[in-house]
Design a protein around this motif. Structure first.
Motif, PDB file in Angstrom:
ATOM      1  N   GLY A 128      30.304 -33.450 -32.253  1.00 55.43           N
ATOM      2  CA  GLY A 128      28.996 -33.750 -32.849  1.00 55.43           C
ATOM      3  C   GLY A 128      29.074 -34.970 -33.745  1.00 55.43           C
ATOM      4  O   GLY A 128      28.624 -34.959 -34.886  1.00 55.43           O
ATOM      5  N   GLY A 129      29.667 -36.048 -33.233  1.00 54.18           N
ATOM      6  CA  GLY A 129      29.765 -37.292 -34.005  1.00 54.18           C
ATOM      7  C   GLY A 129      28.559 -38.178 -33.769  1.00 54.18           C
ATOM      8  O   GLY A 129      27.467 -37.702 -33.451  1.00 54.18           O
ATOM      9  N   SER A 130      28.778 -39.501 -33.894  1.00 51.01           N
ATOM     10  CA  SER A 130      27.667 -40.463 -33.780  1.00 51.01           C
ATOM     11  C   SER A 130      26.886 -40.261 -32.492  1.00 51.01           C
ATOM     12  O   SER A 130      25.658 -40.242 -32.493  1.00 51.01           O
ATOM     13  N   GLY A 131      27.603 -40.109 -31.360  1.00 52.21           N
ATOM     14  CA  GLY A 131      26.922 -39.990 -30.073  1.00 52.21           C
ATOM     15  C   GLY A 131      26.549 -38.552 -29.746  1.00 52.21           C
ATOM     16  O   GLY A 131      25.409 -38.257 -29.368  1.00 52.21           O
ATOM     17  N   ASP A 172      31.814 -28.480 -32.431  1.00 51.35           N
ATOM     18  CA  ASP A 172      32.589 -29.408 -33.282  1.00 51.35           C
ATOM     19  C   ASP A 172      33.551 -28.586 -34.120  1.00 51.35           C
ATOM     20  O   ASP A 172      33.255 -27.439 -34.470  1.00 51.35           O
ATOM     21  N   ARG A 173      34.689 -29.206 -34.454  1.00 55.08           N
ATOM     22  CA  ARG A 173      35.663 -28.458 -35.263  1.00 55.08           C
ATOM     23  C   ARG A 173      35.240 -28.418 -36.733  1.00 55.08           C
ATOM     24  O   ARG A 173      35.701 -27.588 -37.496  1.00 55.08           O
ATOM     25  N   GLU A 174      34.343 -29.337 -37.123  1.00 54.91           N
ATOM     26  CA  GLU A 174      33.879 -29.377 -38.512  1.00 54.91           C
ATOM     27  C   GLU A 174      32.600 -28.564 -38.664  1.00 54.91           C
ATOM     28  O   GLU A 174      31.920 -28.281 -37.681  1.00 54.91           O
TER      29      GLU A 174
HETATM   30  C1  LIG Z   1      35.052 -47.112 -41.193  1.00 56.92           C
HETATM   31  C2  LIG Z   1      34.319 -47.301 -39.904  1.00 56.92           C
HETATM   32  C3  LIG Z   1      33.198 -48.141 -39.842  1.00 56.92           C
HETATM   33  C4  LIG Z   1      32.499 -48.299 -38.639  1.00 56.92           C
HETATM   34  N1  LIG Z   1      31.398 -49.124 -38.615  1.00 56.92           N
HETATM   35  C5  LIG Z   1      30.688 -49.254 -37.477  1.00 56.92           C
HETATM   36  C6  LIG Z   1      29.515 -50.074 -37.440  1.00 56.92           C
HETATM   37  O1  LIG Z   1      29.128 -50.688 -38.442  1.00 56.92           O
HETATM   38  N2  LIG Z   1      28.839 -50.156 -36.264  1.00 56.92           N
HETATM   39  C7  LIG Z   1      29.217 -49.478 -35.145  1.00 56.92           C
HETATM   40  O2  LIG Z   1      28.537 -49.574 -34.095  1.00 56.92           O
HETATM   41  N3  LIG Z   1      30.326 -48.700 -35.143  1.00 56.92           N
HETATM   42  C8  LIG Z   1      31.077 -48.578 -36.276  1.00 56.92           C
HETATM   43  N4  LIG Z   1      32.209 -47.785 -36.285  1.00 56.92           N
HETATM   44  C9  LIG Z   1      32.644 -47.114 -35.038  1.00 56.92           C
HETATM   45  C10 LIG Z   1      31.871 -45.808 -34.866  1.00 56.92           C
HETATM   46  O3  LIG Z   1      31.982 -44.994 -35.997  1.00 56.92           O
HETATM   47  C11 LIG Z   1      32.393 -45.049 -33.637  1.00 56.92           C
HETATM   48  O4  LIG Z   1      32.424 -45.915 -32.541  1.00 56.92           O
HETATM   49  C12 LIG Z   1      31.467 -43.878 -33.340  1.00 56.92           C
HETATM   50  O5  LIG Z   1      31.471 -42.956 -34.404  1.00 56.92           O
HETATM   51  C13 LIG Z   1      31.885 -43.175 -32.032  1.00 56.92           C
HETATM   52  O6  LIG Z   1      31.045 -42.071 -31.829  1.00 56.92           O
HETATM   53  P1  LIG Z   1      31.527 -40.814 -31.000  1.00 56.92           P
HETATM   54  O7  LIG Z   1      30.368 -39.877 -30.937  1.00 56.92           O
HETATM   55  O8  LIG Z   1      32.142 -41.275 -29.732  1.00 56.92           O
HETATM   56  O9  LIG Z   1      32.720 -40.171 -31.836  1.00 56.92           O
HETATM   57  P2  LIG Z   1      32.797 -39.692 -33.361  1.00 56.92           P
HETATM   58  O10 LIG Z   1      31.644 -40.192 -34.145  1.00 56.92           O
HETATM   59  O11 LIG Z   1      34.171 -40.054 -33.819  1.00 56.92           O
HETATM   60  O12 LIG Z   1      32.677 -38.104 -33.242  1.00 56.92           O
HETATM   61  C14 LIG Z   1      33.670 -37.294 -32.658  1.00 56.92           C
HETATM   62  C15 LIG Z   1      33.396 -35.858 -33.052  1.00 56.92           C
HETATM   63  O13 LIG Z   1      34.284 -34.997 -32.343  1.00 56.92           O
HETATM   64  C16 LIG Z   1      34.776 -33.989 -33.220  1.00 56.92           C
HETATM   65  N5  LIG Z   1      36.075 -33.546 -32.685  1.00 56.92           N
HETATM   66  C17 LIG Z   1      37.183 -34.293 -32.499  1.00 56.92           C
HETATM   67  N6  LIG Z   1      38.150 -33.563 -31.926  1.00 56.92           N
HETATM   68  C18 LIG Z   1      37.660 -32.320 -31.743  1.00 56.92           C
HETATM   69  C19 LIG Z   1      38.167 -31.110 -31.172  1.00 56.92           C
HETATM   70  N7  LIG Z   1      39.416 -31.005 -30.655  1.00 56.92           N
HETATM   71  N8  LIG Z   1      37.363 -30.037 -31.136  1.00 56.92           N
HETATM   72  C20 LIG Z   1      36.100 -30.075 -31.643  1.00 56.92           C
HETATM   73  N9  LIG Z   1      35.567 -31.194 -32.188  1.00 56.92           N
HETATM   74  C21 LIG Z   1      36.328 -32.302 -32.236  1.00 56.92           C
HETATM   75  C22 LIG Z   1      34.862 -34.680 -34.574  1.00 56.92           C
HETATM   76  O14 LIG Z   1      34.834 -33.740 -35.645  1.00 56.92           O
HETATM   77  C23 LIG Z   1      33.613 -35.585 -34.550  1.00 56.92           C
HETATM   78  O15 LIG Z   1      32.484 -34.928 -35.101  1.00 56.92           O
HETATM   79  C24 LIG Z   1      32.934 -47.619 -37.470  1.00 56.92           C
HETATM   80  C25 LIG Z   1      34.059 -46.777 -37.533  1.00 56.92           C
HETATM   81  C26 LIG Z   1      34.750 -46.607 -38.731  1.00 56.92           C
HETATM   82  C27 LIG Z   1      35.959 -45.697 -38.783  1.00 56.92           C
END
Ligand SMILES: Cc1cc2nc3c(=O)[nH]c(=O)nc-3n(C[C@H](O)[C@H](O)[C@H](O)COP(=O)(O)OP(=O)(O)OC[C@H]3O[C@@H](n4cnc5c(N)ncnc54)[C@H](O)[C@@H]3O)c2cc1C
Length: 431
Positions: free
Chosen positions: A15-18, A38-40
């Protein structure tokens, strides 16, 4: 999955950004049963993680309870660590949650799906560098940010007592490294002694080390030049062409023998897919540990599994490399899946995903915001000042709207804007 969509279940892992944007919007449509895992317990919008680390986070919305969001938007939330994906039975497995007193807080669970979307994000790799695991902080999770902040505060207290500035060395000059550095400089002000003539005494030295010949490799030259200038203004040292080979408890060293003493080392070099992806199930994995997907974000090895965001490796037609791991890409992929998953559930054909690169923007605290935006490489132009800050904030505003819906999103954005933590925001605690 042909025919009616009633009772078709979409399970979203992460449940991250996407993943959260997808769960909220898809559940809002009411056509499919949506389960988010999500684990959190609370969602943290990762692009603000460096602000949590520096203690300068100013948004009341940086953390939101998954259970409450599920209640508001109509999805079921399951807390747990995803441990396996059973392709044959179409079930995902959540590991048992250990209790604090040696008991089991929650038993292992299996959740069936019709379609599973993997949105488990990525991590910063250590490339096998000695000492990274033991002595450096990486900003992958909220607990990393909390750990960094605790150590940072301890180092600043010592600096105030001893008169010797605390030293932070950041390895990697991408957006995470540079933005963290700028926010640390902002945090430093909270430790100035306001009542004496010494109140501007420097308490913090910050150095960014970069392996490439220039900072922020891959960025446009105008943006790099603006960044370098702004980092100089913030008295943040940058050293390029450094091949870091070792991190110790009190220093970072390079292959060529240079040594940078420090109280805190941050490792912010690169990003790979979440390591669990390699053992989760049957996937084609690219050289950065991400799941290879086709142009509809579907796994190349299983038509019932999709991947998105930092966990996915999608190479657009004609491109020579996959899309970058950004919240911008994850959010666009969430919008796409919101539209196509109901069609897929009905067995209808879907258009491929198309990525629109809206540029990149870096926020440097007191030194302002700077970025390149445009609608294609040729039209990209440099922005800074209020316009750049507004564009930077827009990414989070859109996230709030997608997650909370228009009405609640607007109310929470307004609350953010009048929050007393605006201005010199300083939040040097974890919750
Ligand atoms: C400091 C920082 C600044 C950034 N700034 C920008 C920006 O300005 N613009 C931009 O476009 N991007 C930015 N990014 C990149 C952006 O944050 C990531 O690309 C984005 O969050 C990816 O989204 P996601 O949904 O793929 O994964 P995430 O947002 O990382 O979410 C992953 C989720 O999976 C969960 N998870 C992981 N493993 C498990 C498991 N085994 N079981 C259950 N749950 C699990 C986590 O708890 C989390 O909630 C930044 C990143 C960082 C670290």
């Amino acid at each position: 999955m042909a025919g009616s969509t009633a009772h078709k279940r979409i399970v979203i892992l992460g449940g991250g950004s996407g993943g959260l944007e997808l769960a909220s919007q898809l559940a809002g449509k009411g056509e499919l049963e949506v389960v988010l895992v999500d684990r959190e317990l609370a969602h943290l919008w990762k692009p603000r993680l460096h602000e949590f680390a520096a203690g300068t986070v100013s948004s009341s919305l940086a953390e939101m309870s998954f259970y409450m969001l599920g209640h508001l938007r109509g999805f079921r939330f399951e807390q747990g660590e995803v441990s396996a994906l059973d392709h044959d039975r179409r079930e995902i497995v959540l590991a048992a949650i250990p209790g604090k007193d040696g008991t089991t807080a929650a038993r292992e669970r299996r959740i069936p799906y019709d379609v599973c979307v993997v949105a488990l994000g990525g991590v910063v790799p250590d490339f096998g560098t000695t000492g990274v695991k033991e002595f450096a902080v990486r900003l992958d999770t909220k607990s990393d940010a909390d750990h960094f902040r605790d150590r940072f505060i301890a180092a600043m207290i010592e600096a105030r007592e001893s008169g010797e500035p605390a030293e932070v060395v950041i390895v990697g000059s991408g957006a995470t490294g540079t933005e963290l550095a700028a926010h640390l400089r902002r945090s430093e002000r909270g430790f100035f002694d306001q009542s004496t003539a010494e109140r501007r005494r420097k308490l913090l030295g910050i150095t960014i080390l970069e392996a490439a010949p220039e900072i922020m490799p891959g960025a446009e030259p105008e943006l790099r030049q603006q960044l370098a200038e702004r980092l100089r203004r913030l008295d943040i040292k940058t050293v390029t062409d450094v091949n870091v080979s070792r991190i110790e408890v009190d220093a970072v060293s390079s292959k060529s023998g240079e040594r940078w003493p420090c109280d805190l080392a941050v490792w912010a070099a690169g990003l790979v897919g979440n390591p669990i992806l390699k053992r989760l199930g049957r996937f084609e994995i690219d050289n950065r540990g991400r799941i290879v997907v086709d142009q509809t974000l579907r796994s190349s090895l299983d038509e019932h599994v999709y991947a998105m965001g930092d966990a996915a490796s999608l190479t657009p037609p004609g491109a020579d490399k996959p899309l970058p791991p950004t919240a911008q890409a994850a959010s666009q992929q969430a919008d796409y899946l919101v539209e196509v998953l109901p069609l897929i559930a009905r067995g209808e054909p879907v258009e491929p995903f198309r990525y629109a690169d809206k540029g990149r923007i870096v926020s440097l605290g007191r030194a302002g915001t700077v970025g390149m935006i445009g609608f294609g490489k040729k039209d990209d132009f440099l922005i800074h000042g209020h316009f750049a800050t507004a564009a930077y904030n827009a990414l989070q505003r859109q996230h709030q709207w997608r997650v909370l819906g228009r009405l609640r999103g607007t109310v929470s954005i307004a609350a953010d804007m009048i929050s007393p933590t605006k201005g010199p925001a300083l939040k040097l605690h974890g919750d």
